[in-house]
Design an enzyme around this catalytic site. Structure first.
Site, PDB file in Angstrom:
ATOM      1  N   TYR A  17       0.928  -1.320  -0.038  1.00  0.00           N
ATOM      2  CA  TYR A  17      -0.081  -0.242   0.028  1.00  0.00           C
ATOM      3  C   TYR A  17       0.699   1.311   0.142  1.00  0.00           C
ATOM      4  CZ  TYR A  17      -3.765   3.263   1.787  1.00  0.00           C
ATOM      5  OH  TYR A  17      -4.541   4.220   2.056  1.00  0.00           O
ATOM      6  N   TYR A 171     -11.947  -5.218   7.199  1.00  0.00           N
ATOM      7  CA  TYR A 171     -10.609  -4.589   7.821  1.00  0.00           C
ATOM      8  C   TYR A 171     -10.763  -3.646   8.772  1.00  0.00           C
ATOM      9  CZ  TYR A 171      -6.185  -2.422   8.065  1.00  0.00           C
ATOM     10  OH  TYR A 171      -5.036  -2.086   8.459  1.00  0.00           O
ATOM     11  N   HIS A 172     -11.528  -2.568   8.321  1.00  0.00           N
ATOM     12  CA  HIS A 172     -11.796  -1.395   9.047  1.00  0.00           C
ATOM     13  C   HIS A 172     -12.637  -1.651  10.325  1.00  0.00           C
ATOM     14  CE1 HIS A 172     -10.746  -0.445   5.248  1.00  0.00           C
ATOM     15  NE2 HIS A 172      -9.818   0.594   5.708  1.00  0.00           N
ATOM     16  N   LYS A 540     -11.060  16.806  15.249  1.00  0.00           N
ATOM     17  CA  LYS A 540     -10.067  16.368  14.297  1.00  0.00           C
ATOM     18  C   LYS A 540      -9.940  17.462  13.289  1.00  0.00           C
ATOM     19  CE  LYS A 540      -9.479  12.052  12.901  1.00  0.00           C
ATOM     20  NZ  LYS A 540      -8.198  11.876  13.463  1.00  0.00           N
ATOM     21  N   ASP A 544      -8.568  14.087   7.681  1.00  0.00           N
ATOM     22  CA  ASP A 544      -8.018  12.584   8.072  1.00  0.00           C
ATOM     23  C   ASP A 544      -9.625  12.108   9.121  1.00  0.00           C
ATOM     24  OD1 ASP A 544      -7.446  10.417   9.908  1.00  0.00           O
ATOM     25  OD2 ASP A 544      -6.538  11.662  11.383  1.00  0.00           O
ATOM     26  N   HIS A 546     -10.060   8.977  10.666  1.00  0.00           N
ATOM     27  CA  HIS A 546      -9.832   7.859  11.607  1.00  0.00           C
ATOM     28  C   HIS A 546      -9.951   8.497  12.892  1.00  0.00           C
ATOM     29  CE1 HIS A 546      -7.550   6.655   8.211  1.00  0.00           C
ATOM     30  NE2 HIS A 546      -7.847   5.263   8.558  1.00  0.00           N
TER      31      HIS A 546
END
Lengths: 672, 349
Positions: A17, A171-172, A540, A544, A546
């Site tokens: 990646y 995955y997440h 945040k 981003d 996350h």
């Protein structure tokens, strides 16, 4: 010495990646990686590209080229794949809200190079549902997002048949805290929602529907509990086979195969003693290659130093070599499934399947995954699981070598170098990208661009498939921001429906009760001393999305007695400073994982000064290299927390002391 | 000693009246502050703000409803309309606190749902925790809403109502709006509880659900017009969808219409005086209990005091508070005089 047997299985696709700074720099990296034996590409895009903004948008400031490559228009795409034959490459793109657009740029580029799109193979992640739960790079509300997914599926099935239009991501979910059972359940619910949506669109004839089912692939996580993870993947295969037969009547068993790619766990990688991550990564890979029946189609491994910053080419090479050793040196690929017939494995698989079935029924009873996301149910479950994990690490029940046990270490020769063992992105990348973009806008045919964008708007309104008009936009030279804005005008923007008003049973998630009780007393008494309860702003800045870390800090702070204003993601420094002022907070907590911390934090501090709020302490959490942490402290940040600070109670204790000092109160002695 | 920088209240008041955002924020912080000196200055601030201001200015709007009804989204849609017509808006968004034995903290998530993605100087949002007060609205909300009304055209107070305890919001808003969730037991509970008396405007949100929303609306319509309600007001019930942005404009017009109704009928200042008095009594009762109220003569005498100084009851409140405190001193040991002041934090650390 025995020579390797001839009838070895084909190895999986090997990728890394990667992508950073600019299309040109990323292209050079890709060509080096391919020369080293990588067999596919995995493109990382920067956040402006992922969220549909041009490099010169105010929200993009500091983010251009940081977590991936900036792609603003077809010329960038051309440069990214310079000297790479598109018809022979297998390209995976980690792209979601703007997946239809990046795929259009890729198809547009193929057309321009005279390549038949039918020859293109690769994957667009395009699972926008999980973006609402974890990654946060959504743009539009769930309805239009589902439509974009369905449009790319129906288009590619007809016109780009070798493409995997969507990669359903468990995955997440794992990164957000999901247990194996939750991962199975929510990923399969997401796949059902996507397939149901495509079916309802009426664009696919019933006899062609099995082809659609066949094109659905998955993107899975594998953690360190590799036996259980291996069983999880066997469970996935069995459940998918059963579900596609029962629900979608796919008769051909080949079309019912569970096809998945993997990136192994990043959550479990540690900043202390980072060399231990190498064996973690190898063991995690074992889970997805060991069982032939449940083997991954494509693997990308993280680099050992991911918790410290951006990996260098050498770090990525090391990750690729791990795959090559596994595939070419070991005898793994010479055997049939080595786990078939094991009663232990079979029992574990059944246990996972039963648990997942119950949770799927539970979600279906709530009206499906979209309804369960909108009601906040899934987010609550995930945050609950994640807090349990953190509590287990704090208490030592969950052992992490070098973090909560065996911390003693000799000095590492790996991290001693002058570069701090991480890569720095080109600081001029943002300016250069903006110059390139502005030159591009001048050079294109304005009439063609206008007509193409009008076509896009019309399709968005009428419900026609979005792909043909998007490809026309790509070829005309439309930019990523223009595509994103045109659809924003029609679809609107998603706002999180519930924020994080999570009612967790506090007793379950608070960690050690005695410490929490002490912390509550400290928060209360400090509040009394300053005259009102301690109030914290958590947000945040930048693009981003996350948000797991920020949410955990917010929930924990609430649990020890703070009044917490959670302001969410995608905030400009100006918005954060304004919120700090309007809300009258005692502290501002910023979370940044994209590597843009220097630019963004500096801007927030400046905006606070403009509002006479220089005395409000600012703390920062995220992936911040030590050198940068020192610079941030010099700028006036009161504390920087990185992945090595896993103990939330200790962070809370420190936060109270920071507030005390900023208000002229004495620090309190350590609770430990 | 903590260095608490408390602003000069009279200067602060004039800056607030000029609409300076920093002053508004500082004023709200002061009103929230429980230190003894801060309380004195709060009273002076409120007095300075009340001085020369008409009780007929601005519009205080209370919005309540069960959790999940979409209040914040609806408030966001209403704010868009007000901002489009050039009016400024201040918002107090109240969320529940966790129980005191669980730390008493709060997650305040309304801001993220209400605000626009773009920067707006005409909008000011302050989130508050209800701090476990039974009525659901923190005691600080009334003076804070009064402060905001000194510099914003519209003040919205948003609270979570669970169906039976929204009495307080009736003591704050000039106009109270109840947001109902279609096909939800909460609304039925609400209708049964008799608190249907309170709202002036009803919104049934998520009307895109169709039949369930229409059913809820008709249930409310049947219950709303009661004989003992104010004459001449029609208690509209509106079908809206905040997310689809449908029905917002007609719904929104009822707010101006209701305010005009109150003003024309001469009810606006009466209502606000009554709200101020209710706040004073509640505050005194919270701090000193029924016994405290009796010490200075009970409700009748308090009402009489408040009647003397209708336009500045904050001052009257502080006077009565000090009076009770001095009576307490003569009746009780000094150390148990009050739970509201915390001169000494050492004891708990």
């Amino acid at each position: 010495m025995v020579a390797a047997r001839k009838n070895r299985d084909q190895p999986w696709l090997m990728r890394t990646y990667s992508g950073h700074s600019s299309a040109k720099a990323s292209n050079a990296l890709y060509r080096t990686n391919l020369a080293k034996g990588q067999t596919g590409l995995s493109v990382a895009f920067d956040l402006p590209t992922q969220t549909g903004y041009d490099a010169d948008s105010p929200l993009a400031r500091g983010e251009v080229g940081k977590v991936g490559v900036p792609i603003s228009h077809i010329e960038d795409m051309d440069q990214l794949f310079d000297q790479i034959p598109l018809d022979q490459m297998n390209t995976s793109m980690t792209i979601n809200a703007t997946a239809a657009w990046l795929l259009s740029l890729y198809i547009g580029l193929a057309q321009r190079r005279g390549i038949d799109p039918k020859k293109l193979s690769g994957t667009t992640q395009n699972d926008i549902i999980k973006e609402y739960l974890s990654r946060g790079t959504y743009i539009y509300p769930p309805g239009p997002s589902m439509r974009l997914i369905a449009d790319t599926i129906t288009y590619t099935v007809k016109h780009v048949p070798k493409w995997n239009p969507t990669n359903v991501c468990s995955y997440h979910l794992q990164e957000a805290g999901a247990s194996p059972v939750q991962e199975l359940a929510y990923a399969l619910c997401t796949a059902m929602a996507v397939l149901d949506r495509v079916k309802a669109s009426g664009e696919i004839k019933p006899d062609e529907f099995p082809q659609v089912v066949e094109r659905i692939s998955f993107f899975v996580n594998a953690g360190i509990r590799f036996v259980e993870e291996c069983c999880k993947l066997r469970a996935f295969g069995e459940m998918w086979d059963e579900l596609t037969l029962a629900r979608y009547k796919v008769e051909d068993p080949k079309l019912r195969r569970f096809r998945y790619g993997v990136q192994v766990n990043s959550l479990g990688l540690t900043e202390p003693q980072p060399e231990n991550n190498v064996q973690r990564i190898v063991l995690e890979m074992l889970a997805v290659v060991l069982s032939k029946r449940a083997r991954a189609r494509a693997i990308q491994l993280p680099a050992w130093n991911e918790a410290m910053g951006l990996p260098r080419p050498w770090d990525q090479q090391w990750a690729l070599r791990m795959q090559q050793v596994m595939a070419f040196e070991t005898d793994l690929l010479e055997y049939a499934d080595i786990l078939d017939g094991s009663p232990v494995i079979a029992a574990k698989v059944s246990e996972l399947i039963e648990g997942a079935r119950r949770e799927i029924e539970n979600v279906e009873a709530q009206g499906g995954i979209i309804a369960a996301i909108e009601s906040g149910y899934i987010k609550r479950e995930l945050v609950g699981s994640h807090m349990n994990r953190l509590r287990a690490i704090e208490s030592g029940d969950l052992k992490i070598i070098g973090v909560n046990c065996f911390q003693e270490t000799a000095e590492s020769p790996l991290t001693g170098g002058s570069d701090g063992a991480i890569m720095k992105t080109n600081p001029a990348a943002e300016r250069e990208q903006i110059e390139r973009l502005q030159a591009h806008r001048k050079s294109r045919n304005g009439d063609e661009v206008g007509a193409a964008l009008q076509g896009l708007t019309d399709a968005a309104k009428s419900g026609d498939n979005i792909m043909p008009s998007s490809i026309r936009c790509a070829v005309a030279g439309v930019t990523t921001g223009e595509w994103g804005d045109s659809l924003r005008k029609v679809f609107g923007e998603f706002r999180p429906p519930t924020g994080i008003d999570i009612a967790i049973d506090s007793r379950e998630v608070l960690g050690k009760r005695d410490q929490v009780t002490d912390l509550r007393a400290r928060v209360a008494s400090t509040g009394n001393a300053v005259g009102r309860p301690l109030k914290l702003l958590v947000g945040k800045p930048g693009l981003d999305g996350h948000s797991n870390g920020a949410e955990q800090v917010a929930v924990k702070a609430r649990d020890v007695g703070f009044e917490v204003v959670y302001d969410g993601i995608r905030l400009t420094p100006q918005q954060i400073a304004q919120a700090a002022q309007e809300e009258g907070v005692h502290m501002v907590g910023l979370s940044i994982l994209s590597g843009s911390h220097m630019e963004l934090v500096e801007s927030v501090l400046q905006e606070l000064r403009l509002r006479d709020l220089a005395n409000v302490p600012v703390i920062v959490g995220g992936i911040v290299p030590r050198e940068d942490a020192e610079k941030l402290t010099a700028l006036g940040v009161k504390a920087v927390y990185t992945p090595k600070d896993f103990n939330l109670n200790a962070i809370m204790e420190d936060m109270v002391n920071v507030i005390r000092e900023s208000n002229g109160l004495a620090r309190l002695a350590s609770l430990h | 000693m903590p260095q608490v920088h408390l602003p000069d209240p009279e200067q602060l008041a004039s800056r607030i009246l000029r609409g300076e955002r920093a002053a508004v924020a500082a004023g709200l912080n002061l009103l929230d502050n429980k230190l003894a000196e801060a309380r004195n200055r709060s009273t002076r601030l409120l007095a300075a703000l009340a001085d020369g201001r008409s009780l007929n200015d601005g519009h205080l709007i209370g919005v309540t409803g069960p959790p999940g009804a979409g209040k914040s989204s609806l408030v966001a849609a209403m704010i868009r309309e007000w901002r489009l017509s050039g009016r400024t808006v201040g918002v107090l968004a109240v969320d529940p606190s966790s129980r005191p034995e669980l730390g008493g903290g709060a997650l305040l998530g309304d801001r993220i749902r209400i605000k626009n993605s773009s920067h707006d100087e005409g909008l000011f949002i302050r989130s508050l925790a209800n701090r476990n007060q039974l009525g659901g609205v923190a005691i600080e909300v009334w003076p804070m809403s009064w402060l905001l009304s000194a510099c914003f055209d519209i003040v919205v107070i948003e609270t979570v109502g669970v169906g039976q305890t929204e009495i307080d919001i009736a003591e704050i808003g000039d106009t109270v709006c109840y947001v109902a969730q279609p096909a939800s037991g909460d609304t039925i509970q609400y209708l049964k509880s008799g608190i249907i008396e309170i709202p002036d405007i009803f919104a049934v949100n998520k009307c895109d659900l169709g039949a369930p929303a229409r059913k809820t609306a008709s249930e409310i319509s049947r219950s709303a017009p009661r004989q003992d309600r104010r004459d001449d007001w029609d208690y509209p019930v509106c079908l809206v969808s905040a997310t689809m942005n449908t029905g917002i404009t007609p719904f929104h017009k009822h707010f101006d219409r209701h305010r005009k109704f109150l003003a024309d009928a001469g009810l606006l200042d009466k209502l606000r005086i009554r709200h101020q008095s209710a706040w004073v009594v509640r505050l005194l009762k919270e701090e000193f209990g029924t016994f405290g109220l009796e010490l200075i003569g009970g409700h009748a005498v308090i009402g009489e005091h408040l009647g003397k100084n209708q336009y500045n009851q904050f001052e009257e409140y502080e006077r009565m508070r000090k009076h009770i405190l001095s009576r307490f001193m003569s009746v009780n040991q000094p150390s148990s005089s009050t739970k509201k002041e915390h001169p000494d934090e050492q004891a708990t650390v």
